[in-house]
Design a protein around this motif. Structure first.
Motif, PDB file in Angstrom:
ATOM      1  N   LEU A 131       0.801  -1.213   0.000  1.00 27.99           N
ATOM      2  CA  LEU A 131       0.000   0.000   0.000  1.00 27.99           C
ATOM      3  C   LEU A 131       0.839   1.270   0.000  1.00 27.99           C
ATOM      4  CD1 LEU A 131      -3.232  -0.517   2.092  1.00 27.99           C
ATOM      5  CD2 LEU A 131      -2.789  -0.925  -0.303  1.00 27.99           C
ATOM      6  N   ASN A 132       2.155   1.138   0.129  1.00 24.45           N
ATOM      7  CA  ASN A 132       3.020   2.293  -0.055  1.00 24.45           C
ATOM      8  C   ASN A 132       2.867   2.887  -1.446  1.00 24.45           C
ATOM      9  OD1 ASN A 132       4.381   2.789   2.385  1.00 24.45           O
ATOM     10  ND2 ASN A 132       5.719   1.053   2.049  1.00 24.45           N
ATOM     11  N   GLU A 133       2.335   2.076  -2.378  1.00 20.68           N
ATOM     12  CA  GLU A 133       2.205   2.510  -3.765  1.00 20.68           C
ATOM     13  C   GLU A 133       0.839   3.127  -4.069  1.00 20.68           C
ATOM     14  OE1 GLU A 133       3.348  -0.668  -6.454  1.00 20.68           O
ATOM     15  OE2 GLU A 133       4.513  -1.611  -4.851  1.00 20.68           O
ATOM     16  N   VAL A 134      -0.050   3.235  -3.060  1.00 21.09           N
ATOM     17  CA  VAL A 134      -1.422   3.673  -3.304  1.00 21.09           C
ATOM     18  C   VAL A 134      -1.725   4.964  -2.551  1.00 21.09           C
ATOM     19  CG1 VAL A 134      -3.865   3.087  -3.081  1.00 21.09           C
ATOM     20  CG2 VAL A 134      -2.212   1.302  -3.673  1.00 21.09           C
ATOM     21  N   VAL A 135      -2.292   5.951  -3.247  1.00 18.98           N
ATOM     22  CA  VAL A 135      -2.845   7.155  -2.630  1.00 18.98           C
ATOM     23  C   VAL A 135      -4.314   7.233  -3.046  1.00 18.98           C
ATOM     24  CG1 VAL A 135      -2.794   9.674  -2.535  1.00 18.98           C
ATOM     25  CG2 VAL A 135      -0.646   8.391  -2.587  1.00 18.98           C
ATOM     26  N   ASP A 136      -5.202   7.383  -2.084  1.00 19.53           N
ATOM     27  CA  ASP A 136      -6.645   7.341  -2.311  1.00 19.53           C
ATOM     28  C   ASP A 136      -7.137   8.663  -2.919  1.00 19.53           C
ATOM     29  OD1 ASP A 136      -9.413   7.261  -2.117  1.00 19.53           O
ATOM     30  OD2 ASP A 136      -9.418   6.251  -0.181  1.00 19.53           O
ATOM     31  N   GLU A 137      -7.597   8.614  -4.172  1.00 19.62           N
ATOM     32  CA  GLU A 137      -8.068   9.821  -4.857  1.00 19.62           C
ATOM     33  C   GLU A 137      -9.409  10.324  -4.336  1.00 19.62           C
ATOM     34  OE1 GLU A 137      -8.251   8.942  -8.995  1.00 19.62           O
ATOM     35  OE2 GLU A 137      -6.078   8.817  -9.264  1.00 19.62           O
ATOM     36  N   SER A 138     -10.141   9.478  -3.627  1.00 20.11           N
ATOM     37  CA  SER A 138     -11.474   9.864  -3.153  1.00 20.11           C
ATOM     38  C   SER A 138     -11.435  10.579  -1.814  1.00 20.11           C
ATOM     39  CB  SER A 138     -12.351   8.614  -3.005  1.00 20.11           C
ATOM     40  OG  SER A 138     -11.969   7.842  -1.863  1.00 20.11           O
ATOM     41  N   ASP A 139     -10.279  10.594  -1.160  1.00 20.07           N
ATOM     42  CA  ASP A 139     -10.171  11.080   0.211  1.00 20.07           C
ATOM     43  C   ASP A 139      -9.804  12.564   0.238  1.00 20.07           C
ATOM     44  OD1 ASP A 139      -9.693  11.519   2.902  1.00 20.07           O
ATOM     45  OD2 ASP A 139      -8.627   9.639   3.195  1.00 20.07           O
ATOM     46  N   PRO A 140     -10.696  13.428   0.735  1.00 23.60           N
ATOM     47  CA  PRO A 140     -10.375  14.855   0.791  1.00 23.60           C
ATOM     48  C   PRO A 140      -9.469  15.219   1.965  1.00 23.60           C
ATOM     49  CG  PRO A 140     -12.540  14.495   1.724  1.00 23.60           C
ATOM     50  CD  PRO A 140     -12.058  13.145   1.222  1.00 23.60           C
ATOM     51  N   ASP A 141      -9.161  14.233   2.831  1.00 23.56           N
ATOM     52  CA  ASP A 141      -8.442  14.518   4.066  1.00 23.56           C
ATOM     53  C   ASP A 141      -6.994  14.058   4.079  1.00 23.56           C
ATOM     54  OD1 ASP A 141     -10.825  15.536   5.223  1.00 23.56           O
ATOM     55  OD2 ASP A 141     -11.480  13.492   5.647  1.00 23.56           O
ATOM     56  N   LEU A 142      -6.566  13.302   3.077  1.00 21.85           N
ATOM     57  CA  LEU A 142      -5.237  12.695   3.161  1.00 21.85           C
ATOM     58  C   LEU A 142      -4.673  12.463   1.774  1.00 21.85           C
ATOM     59  CD1 LEU A 142      -3.311  11.407   5.376  1.00 21.85           C
ATOM     60  CD2 LEU A 142      -4.295   9.212   4.720  1.00 21.85           C
ATOM     61  N   ASP A 143      -3.355  12.733   1.605  1.00 16.36           N
ATOM     62  CA  ASP A 143      -2.692  12.383   0.357  1.00 16.36           C
ATOM     63  C   ASP A 143      -1.408  11.604   0.626  1.00 16.36           C
ATOM     64  OD1 ASP A 143      -1.092  14.368   1.367  1.00 16.36           O
ATOM     65  OD2 ASP A 143      -1.088  15.608  -0.440  1.00 16.36           O
ATOM     66  N   GLU A 144      -1.354  10.944   1.787  1.00 11.64           N
ATOM     67  CA  GLU A 144      -0.204  10.131   2.153  1.00 11.64           C
ATOM     68  C   GLU A 144      -0.414   8.699   1.653  1.00 11.64           C
ATOM     69  OE1 GLU A 144       2.514  11.254   3.642  1.00 11.64           O
ATOM     70  OE2 GLU A 144       1.716  13.284   3.825  1.00 11.64           O
ATOM     71  N   PRO A 145       0.676   7.920   1.493  1.00 10.05           N
ATOM     72  CA  PRO A 145       0.520   6.502   1.167  1.00 10.05           C
ATOM     73  C   PRO A 145      -0.354   5.812   2.206  1.00 10.05           C
ATOM     74  CG  PRO A 145       2.798   7.165   0.903  1.00 10.05           C
ATOM     75  CD  PRO A 145       2.086   8.332   1.536  1.00 10.05           C
TER      76      PRO A 145
END
Length: 306
Positions: free
Chosen positions: A99-113
């Motif tokens: 999951l170090n390779e994934v950033v959730d595009e739907s999340d307005p609160d976080l852009d961390e891995p």
């Protein structure tokens, strides 16, 4: 203002909120977990209509696609394909590292891995509920299904992996974020699917309801089919933690049975940590790794089919 969430004497009961005038930027959860009321971008959590947020446009575009394409036929196709669990064999911790390779595009609160979010959630729960080790592990693994976005798992687009989930096969409740985009969904005007109950019946149980496809249902499937010994409440949390229309807005309760209502109490507890633990503060992975490896060994086989 500090918000203190107090629990009643028996664990799992409804919680009562009270306010005390201390600090307007702090929030205290059950056992003393202290966080700010704003996310890492300086905005309120889950502010989907905040045009000033740097994540606003991308998140709204995500939900436009999600609501357009998540039809009952699409969900059936995904369930059939991924129920095979024939992608790879690996351990829970190996999946965490992916999951170090994934950033959730739907999340307005976080852009961390995503591994940062997993550990933040798990460690916040661990501090407040030190004796509930199954809940610590649930915090660590609840989002592992987001590996669906990676090429080795089919490289599904993010609209088919992340974001709030909702039932298909019945009316899309207006409380679902960016509800307006459902008008392009092929099920929206289908009389078989656009009524209150649709293809379901009153109190049929959420286990009999098809949810929009994504990481929640996939990780539930992986855990269940690999014979985890986690309790039913953990599986409920994994499967429905993104079902905000239910656990935040109270929609779709007419489809729940008695077991669902019992498990929902745990999900309400879990959700506070899943949402409000998100921050730029990093967890020392090597320090906590031995503890979580011991929990994985307790509740899961060494290798799982994914």
């Amino acid at each position: 203002m500090t918000i203190l969430i107090e629990q009643s004497d028996h664990f799992g009961a409804e919680v009562e909120a009270k306010t005390e005038p201390i600090n307007e930027r702090e929030l205290v959860l059950d056992g003393g977990f202290l966080i700010t009321q704003t996310n890492s971008f300086g905005h309120m959590f889950r502010a989907y209509n905040d045009a000033e947020s740097e994540r606003h446009e991308g998140v709204e575009n995500f939900y436009r696609k999600n609501h357009t394409y998540q039809s009952i036929d699409f969900v059936k196709k995904m369930r059939e394909e991924y129920a095979k669990l024939n992608r790879v064999e690996m351990s829970i911790w190996e999946c965490c590292e992916l999951l170090n390779e994934v950033v959730d595009e739907s999340d307005p609160d976080l852009d961390e891995p995503q591994i940062e979010h997993l550990l933040q959630t798990a460690e916040a729960i661990r501090r407040d509920y030190p004796d509930e080790d199954w809940l610590h592990l649930t915090g660590l693994i609840h989002d592992l299904g987001k590996v669906l976005n990676l090429p080795s798992f089919g490289g599904l687009p993010q609209w088919a992996v992340v974001g709030d989930i909702f039932p298909v096969g019945c009316r899309f409740d207006e409380s679902i974020v960016h509800h307006k985009y459902f008008k392009e969904n092929p099920d929206y005007n289908n009389p078989a699917y656009n009524t209150k109950y649709g293809i379901y019946s009153e109190r049929c149980g959420l286990n009999n309801v098809m949810m929009s496809w994504g990481h929640d249902d996939y990780m539930y499937l992986v855990a269940k089919e690999n014979d985890t010994t986690l309790p039913s409440a953990a599986l409920f949390i994994i499967r429905y933690h993104s079902f905000y229309a239910l656990h935040k807005e109270g929609a779709y309760k007419h489809l729940m049975n008695d077991e669902d209502f019992e498990n929902l109490k745990w999900l309400h507890i879990f959700n506070k940590y899943d949402l409000y633990s998100k921050s730029k503060i990093r967890i020392d992975v090597e320090r906590v790794r031995p503890y979580y490896l011991s929990l994985i060994e307790k509740y899961f086989p060494a290798k799982l089919k994914w």
